[in-house]
Design a protein around this motif. Sequence first.
Motif, PDB file in Angstrom:
ATOM      1  N   UNK A  72      -0.996   3.581  -7.269  1.00 51.27           N
ATOM      2  CA  UNK A  72      -1.701   2.570  -6.524  1.00 51.27           C
ATOM      3  C   UNK A  72      -1.025   2.756  -4.974  1.00 51.27           C
ATOM      4  N   UNK A  73       0.083   2.783  -5.098  1.00 50.98           N
ATOM      5  CA  UNK A  73       0.889   3.003  -3.694  1.00 50.98           C
ATOM      6  C   UNK A  73       0.502   4.222  -2.910  1.00 50.98           C
ATOM      7  N   UNK A  74       0.446   5.253  -3.548  1.00 53.49           N
ATOM      8  CA  UNK A  74       0.031   6.764  -3.138  1.00 53.49           C
ATOM      9  C   UNK A  74      -1.396   6.398  -2.341  1.00 53.49           C
ATOM     10  N   UNK A  75      -2.182   5.577  -2.983  1.00 56.35           N
ATOM     11  CA  UNK A  75      -3.818   5.728  -2.477  1.00 56.35           C
ATOM     12  C   UNK A  75      -3.680   4.604  -1.332  1.00 56.35           C
ATOM     13  N   UNK A  76      -2.959   3.222  -1.436  1.00 55.83           N
ATOM     14  CA  UNK A  76      -3.210   2.140  -0.488  1.00 55.83           C
ATOM     15  C   UNK A  76      -2.148   2.353   0.913  1.00 55.83           C
ATOM     16  N   UNK A  77      -0.950   2.993   0.415  1.00 58.09           N
ATOM     17  CA  UNK A  77       0.043   3.031   1.694  1.00 58.09           C
ATOM     18  C   UNK A  77      -0.616   3.890   2.724  1.00 58.09           C
ATOM     19  N   UNK A  78      -1.208   5.091   2.617  1.00 56.21           N
ATOM     20  CA  UNK A  78      -1.544   5.730   3.878  1.00 56.21           C
ATOM     21  C   UNK A  78      -3.005   4.781   4.534  1.00 56.21           C
ATOM     22  N   UNK A  79      -3.442   4.384   3.713  1.00 57.64           N
ATOM     23  CA  UNK A  79      -4.640   3.319   4.340  1.00 57.64           C
ATOM     24  C   UNK A  79      -4.243   2.309   5.012  1.00 57.64           C
ATOM     25  N   UNK A 142      -7.663  -2.374  -3.596  1.00 60.22           N
ATOM     26  CA  UNK A 142      -8.448  -3.540  -2.810  1.00 60.22           C
ATOM     27  C   UNK A 142      -7.377  -4.762  -2.827  1.00 60.22           C
ATOM     28  N   UNK A 143      -6.731  -5.228  -3.818  1.00 57.86           N
ATOM     29  CA  UNK A 143      -5.958  -6.203  -4.013  1.00 57.86           C
ATOM     30  C   UNK A 143      -4.744  -6.082  -3.277  1.00 57.86           C
ATOM     31  N   UNK A 144      -3.982  -4.769  -2.984  1.00 57.35           N
ATOM     32  CA  UNK A 144      -3.034  -4.492  -2.453  1.00 57.35           C
ATOM     33  C   UNK A 144      -3.200  -4.386  -0.738  1.00 57.35           C
ATOM     34  N   UNK A 145      -4.051  -3.619  -0.502  1.00 55.78           N
ATOM     35  CA  UNK A 145      -4.474  -3.235   0.721  1.00 55.78           C
ATOM     36  C   UNK A 145      -4.229  -4.215   2.048  1.00 55.78           C
ATOM     37  N   UNK A 146      -4.815  -5.514   1.842  1.00 56.20           N
ATOM     38  CA  UNK A 146      -4.643  -6.324   3.013  1.00 56.20           C
ATOM     39  C   UNK A 146      -3.217  -6.882   3.121  1.00 56.20           C
ATOM     40  N   UNK A 147      -2.498  -7.195   2.066  1.00 53.96           N
ATOM     41  CA  UNK A 147      -1.071  -7.411   2.240  1.00 53.96           C
ATOM     42  C   UNK A 147      -0.378  -6.261   2.734  1.00 53.96           C
ATOM     43  N   UNK A 148      -0.367  -5.170   2.609  1.00 53.71           N
ATOM     44  CA  UNK A 148       0.301  -3.920   3.209  1.00 53.71           C
ATOM     45  C   UNK A 148      -0.004  -3.914   4.536  1.00 53.71           C
ATOM     46  N   UNK A 149      -1.430  -4.061   4.909  1.00 54.56           N
ATOM     47  CA  UNK A 149      -1.814  -3.767   6.378  1.00 54.56           C
ATOM     48  C   UNK A 149      -1.152  -4.951   7.237  1.00 54.56           C
ATOM     49  N   UNK A 150      -1.341  -6.259   6.837  1.00 56.08           N
ATOM     50  CA  UNK A 150      -0.607  -7.079   7.707  1.00 56.08           C
ATOM     51  C   UNK A 150       0.742  -7.051   7.734  1.00 56.08           C
ATOM     52  N   UNK A 151       1.479  -6.628   6.727  1.00 57.95           N
ATOM     53  CA  UNK A 151       2.763  -6.391   6.911  1.00 57.95           C
ATOM     54  C   UNK A 151       3.227  -5.384   7.676  1.00 57.95           C
ATOM     55  N   UNK A 152       2.457  -4.334   7.854  1.00 58.70           N
ATOM     56  CA  UNK A 152       2.759  -3.031   8.684  1.00 58.70           C
ATOM     57  C   UNK A 152       2.458  -3.471  10.163  1.00 58.70           C
ATOM     58  N   UNK A 153       1.395  -4.174  10.296  1.00 59.06           N
ATOM     59  CA  UNK A 153       1.018  -4.730  11.643  1.00 59.06           C
ATOM     60  C   UNK A 153       1.991  -5.481  12.126  1.00 59.06           C
ATOM     61  N   UNK A 154       2.710  -6.422  11.502  1.00 56.98           N
ATOM     62  CA  UNK A 154       3.620  -7.546  11.882  1.00 56.98           C
ATOM     63  C   UNK A 154       4.896  -6.596  12.126  1.00 56.98           C
ATOM     64  N   UNK A 155       5.342  -5.935  11.320  1.00 52.78           N
ATOM     65  CA  UNK A 155       6.384  -5.044  11.496  1.00 52.78           C
ATOM     66  C   UNK A 155       6.379  -4.216  12.773  1.00 52.78           C
TER      67      UNK A 155
END
Length: 295
Positions: A72-79, A142-155
């Motif tokens: 899941x992280x291999x798919x979602x993290x680059x996106x 799909x479940x994880x992407x919004x959380x990661x995107x917001x976190x990276x944008x905020x960081x």
Amino acid sequence: MNAKRNDHLATGIIYALVGIVVIILFGLIGYILVSGVPHLSWHFLTSPSKSFAAGGGIRDQLFNSVYLLVLTLLISFPLALGAGIYLSEYAPDNWLTSLMRTAIEVLSSLPSVVVGLFAYLVFVIQFQIGFSILAGAIALTFFNLPLLTRNIETSLSSVPNLQREAGIALGLSSWKTITGIILPAAVPGILTGVILSAGRVFGEAAALIYTAGQSAPALNYANWNIFDTNSFLNPFRPAETLAVHIWKVNAEGIVPDIDVVSNGTAAVLIIVILAFNLSARYVGNRLYRRLTSSK
């Protein structure tokens, strides 16, 4: 005096409410650990589960959970990294950017069972992937992407603009400034978000019931051929995770030692998620001190 009394009263109420939340949290965690830790053993962690007999373990379910998390992280993290960089560094302030942020918020608020049903209809049925680790990883993306995107944008957004201006003053391009200055400074926050999202993914069950499946076929851990049906690395095989195993054991109630299996599995799940959350703070602080040379 009135204002002081009201301030003390409001502060006391806030502390009381926080105390209630903390007591509930420690009560739940304590109950699960007290009920499950006595049943943990090396045999329990390294033995395959049993459908009808007592004495089964969670070896395959534990591996499936870790394997599914990594995929899941291999798919979602680059996106998420690409989306976070675009929203933080390149996106103009217009209706399209606002629409993207709204879509991310809506996606993050969807119940996991809805995401699981969507992935089941599209990937399991329409694309005929079947119940598999790959289908589960796509659903969790799909479940994880919004959380990661917001976190990276905020960081990235939290990095001071002075560092961007310093990069431009040195003649660096925008991309070189981002990759050479902004991203390293934001790594601790990004890594913290990744670990926290990993804990959230590790404990997910509803979406995986419809995608990864509810069975744990016997695995051959000596078979490294990912295209073989009994290989532990095959992403197209069904995979019952720890969270799904807890639900299945309690729903069916066929195993004689149901309490032992259920409580032990729940304890392992809680311990791993706690480890994810505690390590997020520790690793984030260590990385921040190292990258910023602060003590």
